[in-house]
Design an enzyme around this catalytic site. Structure first.
Site, PDB file in Angstrom:
ATOM      1  N   TYR A 207      48.528  30.969   1.995  1.00  0.00           N
ATOM      2  CA  TYR A 207      47.341  32.558   1.347  1.00  0.00           C
ATOM      3  C   TYR A 207      46.215  32.989   2.127  1.00  0.00           C
ATOM      4  CZ  TYR A 207      46.209  36.761  -1.936  1.00  0.00           C
ATOM      5  OH  TYR A 207      46.614  37.299  -2.410  1.00  0.00           O
ATOM      6  N   SER A 208      46.604  34.369   2.377  1.00  0.00           N
ATOM      7  CA  SER A 208      45.201  34.653   3.467  1.00  0.00           C
ATOM      8  C   SER A 208      45.613  34.018   4.801  1.00  0.00           C
ATOM      9  CB  SER A 208      43.743  34.012   2.627  1.00  0.00           C
ATOM     10  OG  SER A 208      42.978  34.844   3.728  1.00  0.00           O
ATOM     11  N   ALA A 209      44.087  32.998   5.772  1.00  0.00           N
ATOM     12  CA  ALA A 209      44.584  32.484   6.742  1.00  0.00           C
ATOM     13  C   ALA A 209      45.273  31.597   6.885  1.00  0.00           C
ATOM     14  CB  ALA A 209      43.181  32.040   6.793  1.00  0.00           C
ATOM     15  N   SER A 211      48.498  31.987   5.344  1.00  0.00           N
ATOM     16  CA  SER A 211      50.046  33.057   6.143  1.00  0.00           C
ATOM     17  C   SER A 211      49.279  33.438   6.925  1.00  0.00           C
ATOM     18  CB  SER A 211      49.628  34.062   4.749  1.00  0.00           C
ATOM     19  OG  SER A 211      50.719  35.092   5.174  1.00  0.00           O
TER      20      SER A 211
END
Length: 536
Positions: A207-209, A211
């Protein structure tokens, strides 16, 4: 984690014995098993700070049958600034190359449980796998998989770079956070069968970084021979591929700024500078980074983990061809209001010049100039923004997530890999999210963790469970098992959209054109391909 539990001992064969926990429900029935803080590499401390992670020795044992290694706690917490720059150094530990492992209760299916290696987010500057709670998901849903959640080096510890230090060869390495993640993936591949997992069925997601890291782990995996390839599927949630990272020469300015803040003379040799840096305690290093203009420590194009011309591999079709050859499938998407959270991370002052300076902490200068010219050609604040902080939040979310994710999706489709892609947008959020985010932020960044991980420690109502199960969760379970998800879209560039009222529609992406426009702007300056020959 003060939850009802009992000891759980597992024989890892040649790796020895480990003791974890079996979490229990109110009736003392098993919810799942858990191991916390299992080392996947040797400690990256002392003289090994800023060196590549070192594998455990072949003879390494976690414990014996008489005295099992006790892993009932949690991963070490890499030194880091908090989201609000609050330093909680009492819980820091540079010896953080460890992983938590969640295992469904009961007997695994034939071949072993599917495996998800989950990479946590935090802008690559902060974060931890400690905040995961998969008890309800592994007990109540069809999404039964072993989930491996490694910690890795962050910020200056994971992404410090300079051409001077890189010249020291084995004494120093770049992109260490990515190398840590890769070693955790390799450790999982080599050892997960001892935990009941299927080493031939590994999904990597984040998720986020996390990802963004997943994209780079996929890119690296596509570059190794088939015999060493590990990743079968990927989850890229709320972040995209990003741009071609800065070169080593481009990050020299950040390195010089750091040396000045730490009062390390520039007259010293590279080896002497590295020795000085290694002699400083973690708190001094973190405090120095917070005040830098270039305060974001991110990946660099080093020609080792991050290839020259990596982003051009998307535009040229090389990336899609490799994905097609290995049949690597992707779920990729976003929340509708990512910008509310993104606007909180080191926001600029209320001027366009401050916004321009802030962008340079993350992106190459040529890309920053192109973005400012594209978004604010008249130098005025957009009508949909009250302040330049608001404008930054929207642009930052566009580049990190919305627009570049669309550029990647379009490139895969254009080059014949569209059937590997499943896209989504989430506009709904569970009531438990009100504890963390203002209601008017809606489906903002991170609010959908309650969807993907069945509340992730918070309780979902009966109707919320129905929405989550029908919209995504049952499909996630099928995805991890390698089964057909029946995503519902008619075209790979269409999206599966969870609307604010909890209904699902599959439709054309009304943001696609804007995203591709920005992708082309960045492509023109070489930030998303077009300036280097693709190599893979």
């Amino acid at each position: 984690m003060d939850w009802p539990s009992k000891p759980y001992v597992r024989d890892l064969e040649f790796r020895g014995y480990v003791e974890g926990l079996t979490y229990l429900d109110d009736n003392s029935q098993p919810l799942c098993h858990f191991f916390g803080g299992i080392p996947y590499a040797l400690p990256p401390v002392g003289a090994n700070r800023w060196r590549r992670p070192r594998s455990l020795a072949p003879c390494f044992r976690y414990g014996t049958s008489v005295s099992p290694g006790k892993y009932t706690g949690n991963c070490g917490l890499c030194p880091q600034p908090g989201f609000g720059e609050d330093l909680n150094e009492k819980s820091w530990d540079e010896d953080c190359l460890q992983t938590n492992i969640w295992i469904p209760a009961g007997d695994p299916p034939e071949g072993g449980w599917p495996v998800l290696v989950w990479i946590h987010g935090g802008f690559l500057q902060f974060g931890t796998p400690r905040d995961m709670d998969l008890r309800a998901m592994l007990r109540e849903t069809s999404c039964k998989a072993i989930v491996v959640t490694p910690a890795y080096r962050l910020n200056v510890f994971g992404f410090l770079a300079s051409p001077e230090l890189a010249s020291l060869n084995t004494e120093f390495a770049t992109n260490l956070g990515f190398w840590d993640q890769r070693l955790a993936i390799e450790w999982t591949w080599q050892n997960i069968n001892y935990f009941g997992g299927n080493a031939s069925n590994i999904t990597v997601g984040g998720y986020s970084a996390g990802s963004h890291s997943t994209f780079h782990q996929l890119a690296y995996d596509l570059g190794v021979p088939q015999s060493k390839s590990i990743i079968r599927r990927v989850l890229m949630l709320s972040n995209g591929p990003g741009m071609q990272p800065k070169s080593l020469d481009e990050v020299q300015e950040q390195f010089d700024e750091l040396l000045k803040a730490l009062q390390i003379p520039t007259t010293l040799s590279p080896a002497e500078r590295l020795e000085k840096l290694r002699s400083l305690d973690a708190k001094a290093l973190i405090k120095a980074t917070i005040g830098l203009q270039h305060h974001q420590f991110r990946a660099v194009t080093d020609g080792s983990f991050v290839r020259q011309g990596l982003m051009n591999e998307l535009d040229s079709g090389v990336f899609a061809r490799k994905m097609r050859e290995r049949n690597v499938k992707i779920i990729m998407g976003e929340c509708s209001n990512e910008h509310f959270v993104y606007g909180q991370w080191h926001p600029p002052k209320n001027t366009l010049d401050s916004l321009f300076q802030r962008l340079q902490a993350d992106y190459p200068l040529s890309a920053c100039k192109a973005l400012v010219k594209h978004y604010y050609s008249d130098g005025k604040l957009p009508k949909n923004c009250k302040t330049w902080k608001d404008a930054f939040g929207h642009m930052y979310a566009d580049i990190q997530i919305h627009h570049l994710e669309r550029g990647m999706a379009d490139a895969l489709v254009r080059h014949g890999a569209g059937d590997l892609l499943s896209r989504y947008r989430i506009e709904w959020r569970a009531k438990c999210c009100d504890k963390k985010w203002p209601k008017n932020w809606g489906a903002t960044h991170g609010s959908d963790m309650a969807i993907w991980f069945w509340g992730n420690g918070e309780k979902l109502g009966a109707e919320e469970k129905r929405v989550v199960r029908e919209a995504f969760h049952d499909k996630l379970g099928r995805f991890l098992r390698g089964e057909d998800m029946h995503w519902g879209t008619e075209h790979p560039l269409h999206i599966r959209r969870l609307k604010p009222d909890g209904t699902v529609v599959c439709e054309a992406d009304d943001r696609l054109e804007r995203g591709l426009e920005v992708w082309k702007v960045l492509q023109h300056v070489g930030a998303t391909g077009g300036s280097h020959k693709a190599r893979l």
